[in-house]
Design an enzyme around this catalytic site. Structure first.
Site, PDB file in Angstrom:
ATOM      1  CG  ASP A 181      -1.186   5.801  -4.889  1.00  0.00           C
ATOM      2  OD1 ASP A 181      -0.556   6.275  -6.055  1.00  0.00           O
ATOM      3  OD2 ASP A 181      -2.136   6.273  -4.882  1.00  0.00           O
ATOM      4  CG  HIS A 185      -2.160   0.471  -4.493  1.00  0.00           C
ATOM      5  ND1 HIS A 185      -3.332   0.240  -5.257  1.00  0.00           N
ATOM      6  CD2 HIS A 185      -2.324   1.247  -3.529  1.00  0.00           C
ATOM      7  CE1 HIS A 185      -4.308   1.284  -4.778  1.00  0.00           C
ATOM      8  NE2 HIS A 185      -3.800   1.955  -3.941  1.00  0.00           N
TER       9      HIS A 185
END
Length: 262
Positions: A83, A230
């Site tokens: 992400d 992430h």
């Protein structure tokens, strides 16, 4: 997982979101006018040029609005999802680790980040990974906002990602912090983007240390196949190191790697 607090570093992207709305509005007006004959006459002595035929917008098949967690790789497969990027420092390192291990992942991108780094978006696509819409400004409270705001966040990012990728459509939509609504899920699904959840939050966003990230994933893996990491939002060196450790370990445990179901 607990929602990431506030908008954080994404707050400065709100201005970009407004710009996307304005562009979209202008595009709508142009589209409405493009099929009409020009109201003005051709200049004296100049031959009138026939209007170029409009290219119809590619129709995207709707998908289920139910939040996806399962893997298309079957019962013993995991989905690696990344992400908040792309980021010029960390995304290339994540891509290198994935490539070294022969793993495909799903990259949930922030619209302005994709727009700022189209070369990275295209690298992700060229490597066989999938794209996911992660909104314009990563507002974890968007489930409390109006439907117009939710639409702008989702469709604005979709437009930015498609442009940055050279025309590749995101196949998923992940709400920041899990802030889905029935409206946002249905809207995304109508644009061919399956709402995407997660089963395992690696907690890498908090930078607890590489060992802690690895331990969290191993402990929580029984919850289901979709793992959240992430590649932006700060120093992601711990994430890169954790992936370097976890991907071979997952293979040793007999896991394969898939994409979230569509």
């Amino acid at each position: 997982m607990a929602r990431h607090s506030g908008r954080g570093w994404y707050g400065r992207m709100v201005a970009a979101a407004v710009g996307v709305t304005a562009v979209a509005a202008a595009t709508s007006v142009w589209t409405a006018q493009a099929g009409q004959s020009s109201g003005g006459s051709a200049r004296h002595g100049a031959a009138a040029q026939p209007a170029a035929p409009q290219q119809p917008k590619q129709k995207v098949a709707a998908v289920s609005p139910v939040i996806a967690h399962a893997s298309d790789g079957g019962a013993h497969a995991v989905n690696i999802t990344i992400d908040d990027g792309p980021d010029p420092v960390w995304t290339p390192q994540v891509l290198q680790v994935l490539r070294a291990n022969g793993v495909k992942a799903t990259f949930c991108m922030i619209g302005p980040q994709a727009q700022a780094h189209p070369d990275l978006v295209r690298q992700v696509v060229a490597a066989g990974h999938r794209l996911c819409d992660h909104t314009v400004s990563h507002d974890t409270t968007m489930d409390k906002k109006s439907e117009a705001y939710q639409s702008q966040q989702i469709l604005g990012a979709e437009q930015q990602i498609v442009q940055a990728s050279g025309g590749v459509q995101p196949l998923y939509y992940r709400a920041p912090g899990g802030a889905f609504t029935p409206y946002s899920r249905t809207l995304a699904a109508s644009h061919g983007m399956r709402p995407l959840g997660w089963n395992v939050d690696s907690k890498d966003f908090e930078r607890p240390g590489t060992d802690a990230i690895v331990a969290t994933v191993k402990r929580e893996l029984a919850n289901g196949p979709t793992i959240l990491f992430h590649d932006a939002g700060g120093d992601r060196s711990q994430t890169v190191a954790a992936l370097r450790s976890l991907l071979p370990w997952l293979k040793q445990q007999g896991y394969t790697f898939g994409f979230p179901v569509r």
